[in-house]
Design a protein around this motif. Structure first.
Motif: not given
Length: 123
Positions: A10-16
């Motif tokens: 959830a805190g990764g680059r894509v979700p961000s």
């Protein structure tokens, strides 16, 4: 293994990056049913893990939405602590939300089209 700096959480680059693209409209949607204050908006967004954001993101966003005429603000006394700034959706904000709501399914379906492997294999 996930390549580069892209995390699969959830805190990764894509979700961000995805969150940045839709956060404004999610906030407008939260204001659709009535006024809310910043911390209340943060709590509502955080109820869906991939939408969790910070005060350092939400307050500048709310200021921009106010400057652009999407929301109005009013200070109200708080039962505990200092007065709270409540944000209310304006007619311009409602129109922007309606436009997004109309475009979103087409956009989502287009992305799903490209992500779907014709051989049925996972990406």
């Amino acid at each position: 293994m996930v390549p580069g700096n892209a995390k699969n959480e959830a805190g990764g680059r894509v979700p961000s990056q995805l969150r940045k693209g839709v956060l404004e409209h999610c906030v407008l949607a939260l204001l659709r049913d009535g006024p809310r204050y910043g911390v209340e908006l943060l709590a509502e967004l955080s109820a869906v893990s991939v939408m969790t954001t910070s005060q350092g993101t939400i307050y500048p966003l709310l200021s921009r939405l106010r400057r652009e005429g999407y929301v109005d603000t009013e200070l109200r006394e708080s039962p505990s602590g200092p007065p709270r700034r409540y944000y209310t959706l304006t007619p311009v904000g409602r129109a922007a939300l309606a436009e997004f709501a109309q475009a979103w399914p087409l956009f989502r379906d287009a992305v799903d089209h490209f992500l779907t492997d014709p051989q049925g294999e996972s990406a």
